[in-house]
Write a protein that holds these residues in place. Structure first.
Motif, PDB file in Angstrom:
ATOM      1  N   PRO A 346      15.640  32.851  11.775  1.00 46.45           N
ATOM      2  CA  PRO A 346      14.809  32.357  10.674  1.00 46.45           C
ATOM      3  C   PRO A 346      15.048  33.115   9.385  1.00 46.45           C
ATOM      4  O   PRO A 346      15.457  34.280   9.385  1.00 46.45           O
ATOM      5  N   SER A 347      14.802  32.453   8.288  1.00 51.50           N
ATOM      6  CA  SER A 347      14.913  33.060   6.969  1.00 51.50           C
ATOM      7  C   SER A 347      14.004  34.282   6.850  1.00 51.50           C
ATOM      8  O   SER A 347      12.840  34.232   7.252  1.00 51.50           O
ATOM      9  N   PRO A 348      14.507  35.388   6.282  1.00 47.23           N
ATOM     10  CA  PRO A 348      13.640  36.549   6.046  1.00 47.23           C
ATOM     11  C   PRO A 348      12.451  36.226   5.148  1.00 47.23           C
ATOM     12  O   PRO A 348      11.387  36.832   5.281  1.00 47.23           O
ATOM     13  N   VAL A 349      12.641  35.269   4.244  1.00 45.17           N
ATOM     14  CA  VAL A 349      11.529  34.878   3.362  1.00 45.17           C
ATOM     15  C   VAL A 349      10.395  34.273   4.190  1.00 45.17           C
ATOM     16  O   VAL A 349       9.219  34.650   4.045  1.00 45.17           O
ATOM     17  N   LEU A 350      10.723  33.341   5.075  1.00 47.80           N
ATOM     18  CA  LEU A 350       9.688  32.691   5.881  1.00 47.80           C
ATOM     19  C   LEU A 350       9.110  33.652   6.917  1.00 47.80           C
ATOM     20  O   LEU A 350       7.927  33.574   7.251  1.00 47.80           O
ATOM     21  N   THR A 351       9.945  34.565   7.402  1.00 50.44           N
ATOM     22  CA  THR A 351       9.436  35.592   8.313  1.00 50.44           C
ATOM     23  C   THR A 351       8.416  36.476   7.599  1.00 50.44           C
ATOM     24  O   THR A 351       7.383  36.845   8.181  1.00 50.44           O
ATOM     25  N   ALA A 352       8.692  36.815   6.339  1.00 48.66           N
ATOM     26  CA  ALA A 352       7.777  37.662   5.575  1.00 48.66           C
ATOM     27  C   ALA A 352       6.431  36.978   5.353  1.00 48.66           C
ATOM     28  O   ALA A 352       5.404  37.658   5.191  1.00 48.66           O
ATOM     29  N   LEU A 353       6.419  35.641   5.366  1.00 45.48           N
ATOM     30  CA  LEU A 353       5.158  34.902   5.227  1.00 45.48           C
ATOM     31  C   LEU A 353       4.353  34.903   6.526  1.00 45.48           C
ATOM     32  O   LEU A 353       3.208  34.423   6.538  1.00 45.48           O
ATOM     33  N   GLY A 354       4.952  35.411   7.608  1.00 41.20           N
ATOM     34  CA  GLY A 354       4.261  35.460   8.889  1.00 41.20           C
ATOM     35  C   GLY A 354       4.316  34.169   9.668  1.00 41.20           C
ATOM     36  O   GLY A 354       3.508  33.964  10.593  1.00 41.20           O
ATOM     37  N   LEU A 355       5.277  33.290   9.351  1.00 41.65           N
ATOM     38  CA  LEU A 355       5.363  32.018  10.078  1.00 41.65           C
ATOM     39  C   LEU A 355       5.867  32.243  11.500  1.00 41.65           C
ATOM     40  O   LEU A 355       6.732  33.084  11.733  1.00 41.65           O
ATOM     41  N   PRO A 356       5.348  31.486  12.468  1.00 40.13           N
ATOM     42  CA  PRO A 356       5.897  31.545  13.822  1.00 40.13           C
ATOM     43  C   PRO A 356       7.376  31.184  13.798  1.00 40.13           C
ATOM     44  O   PRO A 356       7.825  30.394  12.957  1.00 40.13           O
ATOM     45  N   ILE A 357       8.148  31.706  14.734  1.00 40.19           N
ATOM     46  CA  ILE A 357       9.591  31.542  14.697  1.00 40.19           C
ATOM     47  C   ILE A 357      10.019  30.082  14.753  1.00 40.19           C
ATOM     48  O   ILE A 357      10.948  29.660  14.045  1.00 40.19           O
TER      49      ILE A 357
END
Length: 396
Positions: A346-357
């Protein structure tokens, strides 16, 4: 420059629906027209002392005026560079090395472009700079209180982007800049995605340094600028003959500077004419119609309101982004994941938002622009809906 009504872009006729304007924009034919003389007849070095320099020298000055006008700066505060990454390097490295401190402190945030984050890591490794990376909230925005708590007497620079390239999230730059200045730090803003899409005024924002990128606003790749507030000291990024206020030596590429200036003038005219509202209406229509076609399955990633007018980042339950776009050859867009040796992360940006994988892996970014039309939205909705069903059939 005149601004006649736009016809369809020749590069987009008869091809796929282009929904990847945040990656790069088609070069506007009016920009090409403006720059062509400086690739042919007006070839002189603008620093020379003879008549061949006159046209290029005047064009360089006019282009500086045009870029400055777009962002509310003075012409002498515009430094032409070769890319947004170079502008960011000049801002970060330049400020850190010019500060004259043995262990300067730089603050940035988790969803910055790699050009900023990688530069920060290099400053740590090569120059002993201490770097703090702030977290973001569920919308991808920095909490000003987090910045206030991270600032120290050793902080020399805060670098936070104006708008995120993946989600379009807009940061509270003016508030962050005021906090930085209270502690004596400079404020840099990477406005690569924001310039030309939303109004920007460096005075109102309170920034000391701001990055503008040509190929994000209908100029060719390889041209950009850094706003450097008058009085701010930076270590040069290229040493030599003293061009660009001594910060970026090398004979200027007049044609590309003219292209950036022309693009800036066109962008300013579009902002004044309400183009962002037209694009936002198309974007919202795309989002709404996808939701209607796939009820309960389309999820917005990032903020609903505080974002760029052209950017829609969504995940669709049950399908991954790369599978969806592979099944949608009529659409050119981006996914929220990267492929490494056949495995998607997953994108680091979306990971930083706390989105589930799974939701992060399902993300697609649909970004609109100058030549997006209602017919494009019709095609995109039909194609993405059909592709979702096709991917599901393959999985069962």
């Amino acid at each position: 420059m005149t601004h006649p009504p736009l016809a369809a872009h020749p590069g987009l006729i008869g091809g796929r629906v282009y929904l990847d304007y945040n990656a790069t924009t088609p070069v506007d034919p009016r920009v090409v027209e403006a720059m062509l003389p400086y690739l042919t007849d007006l070839f002189g070095n603008p620093s020379s002392d003879h008549s061949y320099a006159e046209g290029p020298c005047k064009a360089l000055a006019a282009s500086r005026d045009q870029v400055a006008a777009l962002i509310g700066a003075r012409a002498n505060e515009v430094v032409f560079t070769g890319s947004g990454s170079e502008s960011n390097l000049l801002a970060l490295r330049g400020a850190a090395l010019a500060a004259g401190r043995s262990h300067p402190h730089v603050i940035t945030q988790a969803t910055e472009h790699p050009a900023v984050l990688a530069t920060c890591r290099a400053l740590e490794r090569l120059h002993g700079v201490r770097v703090t990376v702030l977290p973001v909230d569920d919308d991808g925005r920095v909490d000003p209180a987090a910045l206030a708590a991270a600032l120290t007497e050793q902080t020399v620079l805060v670098s936070v982007m104006a708008a995120n390239n993946e989600t379009g999230a807009l940061q509270p730059i003016a508030e962050l800049a005021a906090l930085a200045h209270q502690r004596g730090a400079l404020m840099h803003c990477d406005a690569a995605q924001a310039a030309g899409k939303v109004p920007l005024d460096v005075r109102a924002l309170g920034v000391d340094l701001l990055t503008v990128v040509g190929h994000k606003m209908y100029a060719p790749k390889g041209t950009a600028a850094l706003y450097v507030r008058e009085g701010v000291r930076l270590e040069p990024v290229v040493y030599g003959g003293g061009q660009e206020h001594g910060l970026r030596a090398g004979t200027e590429n007049v044609a590309l500077a003219v292209a950036l200036g022309a693009a800036a003038e066109l962008a300013a005219a579009e902002l004044a004419d309400g183009a962002p509202a037209r694009i936002a209406a198309l974007r919202d229509g795309l989002h709404r119609r996808l939701g209607d076609a796939l009820p309960g399955r389309v999820h917005l990633n990032g903020p609903a309101t505080q974002r760029l007018p052209n950017t829609l980042n969504v995940s669709i339950d049950g399908v991954r982004g790369h599978e969806l776009l592979a099944a949608t050859p009529r659409i050119a867009a981006s996914v929220g994941s990267a492929c490494h040796s056949g495995t998607h992360t997953p994108s680091p940006v979306l990971t930083a938002l706390g989105l589930p994988i799974e939701r992060a892996l399902g993300a697609v970014r649909l970004s609109l622009g100058r030549w997006s039309t209602a017919a494009d939205i019709d095609t995109a909705v039909a194609a993405l809906t059909s592709a979702t069903a096709a991917v599901e059939r393959q999985l069962t």
